[in-house]
Design a protein around this motif. Structure first.
Motif, PDB file in Angstrom:
ATOM      1  N   UNK A  45      -1.157 -48.292  14.014  1.00 47.86           N
ATOM      2  CA  UNK A  45      -1.958 -47.892  15.039  1.00 47.86           C
ATOM      3  C   UNK A  45      -3.132 -47.240  14.622  1.00 47.86           C
ATOM      4  N   UNK A  46      -2.860 -46.193  14.031  1.00 45.29           N
ATOM      5  CA  UNK A  46      -4.007 -45.391  13.443  1.00 45.29           C
ATOM      6  C   UNK A  46      -4.724 -46.099  12.418  1.00 45.29           C
ATOM      7  N   UNK A  47      -4.222 -47.005  11.678  1.00 41.00           N
ATOM      8  CA  UNK A  47      -4.964 -47.898  10.594  1.00 41.00           C
ATOM      9  C   UNK A  47      -5.838 -48.742  11.101  1.00 41.00           C
ATOM     10  N   UNK A  79      -8.523 -41.708  18.823  1.00 43.06           N
ATOM     11  CA  UNK A  79      -8.346 -40.374  18.962  1.00 43.06           C
ATOM     12  C   UNK A  79      -6.725 -40.069  19.463  1.00 43.06           C
ATOM     13  N   UNK A  80      -6.400 -41.057  20.177  1.00 37.96           N
ATOM     14  CA  UNK A  80      -4.815 -41.001  20.803  1.00 37.96           C
ATOM     15  C   UNK A  80      -3.928 -41.230  19.531  1.00 37.96           C
ATOM     16  N   UNK A  81      -4.224 -42.408  18.815  1.00 41.05           N
ATOM     17  CA  UNK A  81      -3.195 -42.500  17.683  1.00 41.05           C
ATOM     18  C   UNK A  81      -3.148 -41.423  16.774  1.00 41.05           C
ATOM     19  N   UNK A  82      -4.376 -40.836  16.327  1.00 43.82           N
ATOM     20  CA  UNK A  82      -4.504 -39.746  15.484  1.00 43.82           C
ATOM     21  C   UNK A  82      -3.681 -38.432  16.002  1.00 43.82           C
ATOM     22  N   UNK A  86      -0.311 -36.305  14.749  1.00 47.06           N
ATOM     23  CA  UNK A  86      -0.206 -35.149  14.275  1.00 47.06           C
ATOM     24  C   UNK A  86       0.734 -34.418  15.098  1.00 47.06           C
ATOM     25  N   UNK A  87       0.445 -34.566  16.590  1.00 44.18           N
ATOM     26  CA  UNK A  87       1.330 -33.795  17.338  1.00 44.18           C
ATOM     27  C   UNK A  87       2.734 -33.997  17.205  1.00 44.18           C
TER      28      UNK A  87
END
Length: 142
Positions: A45-47, A79-82, A86-87
């Protein structure tokens, strides 16, 4: 550095970073299958979000018609994926060294994805420009 060399280095950096994180996710014997799947989906998703964001921002910069809603949703997805990646690492019970390992992997993967997306976009733009120049040259001959 030549453009072709930077393009190859961008691909190499992306493949190494993506493979590095993916192998580290699936090589951890302490995780359940659902955890491995979750982090794999977050990485994908981030990619994808980073690629889409670069594309949307480039379209807007070049004067393309991209709706503000689509720009907002692309930023929101990135922003949500990142943040979820991270969280979720932060909320684990791992030692700080292991958390840092995965945080840096996600950051490196994000950075190389953005670099590769910009390189792909730049190559497409230069090829389109070259084709337009050839077409202009041929039309002037006729």
């Amino acid at each position: 550095m030549q453009q072709k060399e930077f393009f190859v280095l961008s691909w190499a950096g992306f493949l190494v970073s993506f493979g590095f994180v993916l192998i580290s996710i699936w090589n951890n014997d302490d995780w359940m299958l659902v955890e491995r799947g979750f982090y794999t989906i977050c990485l994908g998703w981030l990619t994808y979000s980073a690629f889409a964001l670069v594309n949307v921002l480039s379209n807007r910069r070049e004067g393309g018609k991209t709706g503000i809603e689509f720009v907002f949703l692309t930023w929101l997805s990135f922003i949500a994926a990142f943040a979820i990646g991270m969280i979720s690492v932060y909320n684990t019970e791992w030692v700080l060294l292991e958390k840092g390992f995965y945080w840096m992997g996600l950051l490196f993967c994000t950075f190389t994805t953005i670099t590769l997306a910009k390189e792909i976009r730049g190559r497409q733009s230069s090829l389109t420009q070259r084709d337009d120049d050839v077409d202009d040259g041929l039309s002037s001959i006729k």
